[in-house]
Write a protein that holds these residues in place. Sequence first.
Motif, PDB file in Angstrom:
ATOM      1  N   ASP A   1      14.732  25.258 -22.074  1.00  0.00           N
ATOM      2  CA  ASP A   1      15.671  26.203 -21.585  1.00  0.00           C
ATOM      3  C   ASP A   1      16.781  27.520 -22.158  1.00  0.00           C
ATOM      4  OD1 ASP A   1      17.609  24.785 -22.748  1.00  0.00           O
ATOM      5  OD2 ASP A   1      18.799  24.659 -21.511  1.00  0.00           O
TER       6      ASP A   1
ATOM      7  N   GLU B   1      12.450  19.092 -23.696  1.00  0.00           N
ATOM      8  CA  GLU B   1      13.106  19.586 -22.202  1.00  0.00           C
ATOM      9  C   GLU B   1      12.977  17.933 -21.291  1.00  0.00           C
ATOM     10  OE1 GLU B   1      12.133  23.225 -18.526  1.00  0.00           O
ATOM     11  OE2 GLU B   1      10.673  22.003 -19.793  1.00  0.00           O
TER      12      GLU B   1
ATOM     13  N   ARG C   1       8.194  22.598 -11.571  1.00  0.00           N
ATOM     14  CA  ARG C   1       7.691  23.896 -12.751  1.00  0.00           C
ATOM     15  C   ARG C   1       7.678  24.486 -11.645  1.00  0.00           C
ATOM     16  NH1 ARG C   1       9.443  23.689 -17.804  1.00  0.00           N
ATOM     17  NH2 ARG C   1       8.137  21.823 -18.442  1.00  0.00           N
TER      18      ARG C   1
END
Length: 634
Positions: free
Chosen positions: A94, A106, A626
Amino acid sequence: MKTHVAGERFGFHEPSRSSPLPEEWRELDRAVWRWVLAHGGDPLTAHTAAWASHAEGQGHSALELAALAEGDDPDKVAHLRATLEQSALVAPGDAGDTEHCPFVLEGGHFYLRRNHRSEVAVARALARRRQAALEPVRPLHDDELRALFNGSWTDEEERQRAAVRQAPGRRLMVLTGGPGTGKTTTVLRMLLGLSREHEARHGGMPQIRIAAPTGKAAQRLSESLHQGAERLRGGERLITQTWRPHLEAVLGAESGTVHRLLGSRGRHGGFAFRADEPLPADIVVVDEASMLDLGLLRALLDALREDAVLVLVGDADQLTSVGTGSIMMDIVRALETDPRGDLVRLAHCFRADITLVPINEAVRCGGMQAFEDAVAAASAHTAGNGRPAALVHNVADVPALRRRLTAWVRSLQQVLADVDITTPLTADDPALLPRLEAFGRQQLLCALREGPFGALQANALIAARLRQWDALSVWAGRNWYPGRAVIITRNDPAARLYNGDVGICVPVLNNNGDTLLRVAFERPPDVAMHASEHTDAPPPLRLFDPYTLPPHEDAFALTVHKSQGSEYDHVAVLLPPDPDSPLLVRQTLYTALSRARQSLELWSVPASTGKALRTPLVRHGRLTQRIVECTVAG
């Protein structure tokens, strides 16, 4: 299915510089390990980075930390994560800017930076395209849809009509479905609707480009679009005059590989078209999108203008790319998770003979009993080529394989004899085309490339037996002989021969009456499509001196990956008898069996078949999540 980064091999101890390196690591993985240590990384980070490199080599865009922890122990995962977070070589996912770090952490995923950046870029680009959908200026009404489908309006065509109706106004449209579900028929009509929408919105005809990951797949799509257009032209309810310019725009679209579309710089790397030099296209269709990898899709999205329309077409249940990611599968899952009308899944098979459909569906769903029942039912049915529609042969060892290959060569000899393969013809003789088309009558597909059950060994055995055929005695001992089938393995833009193109060796008479051996290939799609429109059009084949071909290999047996984008009347599928083979996954079996139009054989043992059916291919990464997150976030 987990990656091959077994926790017990890693051991989840604190590795030192002197720790023995895992046997599975490639030289590249070992180089990554050495690089991390040389740049101040600790041994645990070095091992994790090397495993991430190893995972990338197997198609994963990220390494799951849980895969390194024996038994997915949460304490060990937490310890590993805490150690990685302290490394100066690892950036948090991030952080926004990860340029200073070669690795990204992540959540529970550890990335090589390039894969993280590509995944983020692809997700954002697709989300923007989803969000950019507008109300169409020229929506398609029922009477227009009826005309586009030659006056037909059946329940089975409802999803096709939905795809055509929903496409105008969108910047992204995804069409998926299995063999025979009418994807190409639908694409043609989608393009007509998109072309009319573009004219209404921009006041001119669109520039349309058609592409696929391989030249063969692009050629098949172009030919199918051309054939579909001819049916539309001849229909009683032909589209009115207002549709004709749009039909011509579709037929005039240039087609080829995605690399060619983007202007690949070959060995120099990169593409001519990119964000600062966008592709001059208003509508781009990519067929066989399941073969796209993460990097190629990113390059394509970078090169497209924001106002261009991207149509992705393919079978989401097929094998994923040999490269990184499972693009089509991930995109379809994302669009199903957050439905916005930009995904249509076709299900009904329109083929006259649907005997093989239950087999493909059973494999797609992974049901062993359903698969056995479907094969049993098909085995009692005689296909149009005179064979039983489905047969299973127990091939448990090399002697059994040799027996099957001997029978296969006898059948191949008959195919070649039927087209009189040894009789010389002039270069313009139309009888040459059936000789190339004969190659599509039967094909052996192998899950493996190397080893005794791989495509290379099968090719060698088939070629050796074929050369013993009396009809080829004139060419005994020669490297080239009539009927030798080859597949190009490296692009040659100058010759317009590309990786995956298949040719067959034929005897040709020259002007002096001498017999020469030449290798026949189909003409590139952008030339062949228009051949019938001109009296002086070139023949549909191109002939090459075999000694001038780019790198190639025999194509009597192909890997399943190489077969994507092609179909054959009869297919034999060879699975390795070792049920522990990592290539025994559901998508391999589905892709291979679904290449058959009329009949199929499975050369396998029950344990291998069962392993393939119950093992779906999973590639680790966060592309699906995503896309959804970026779309919802707006």
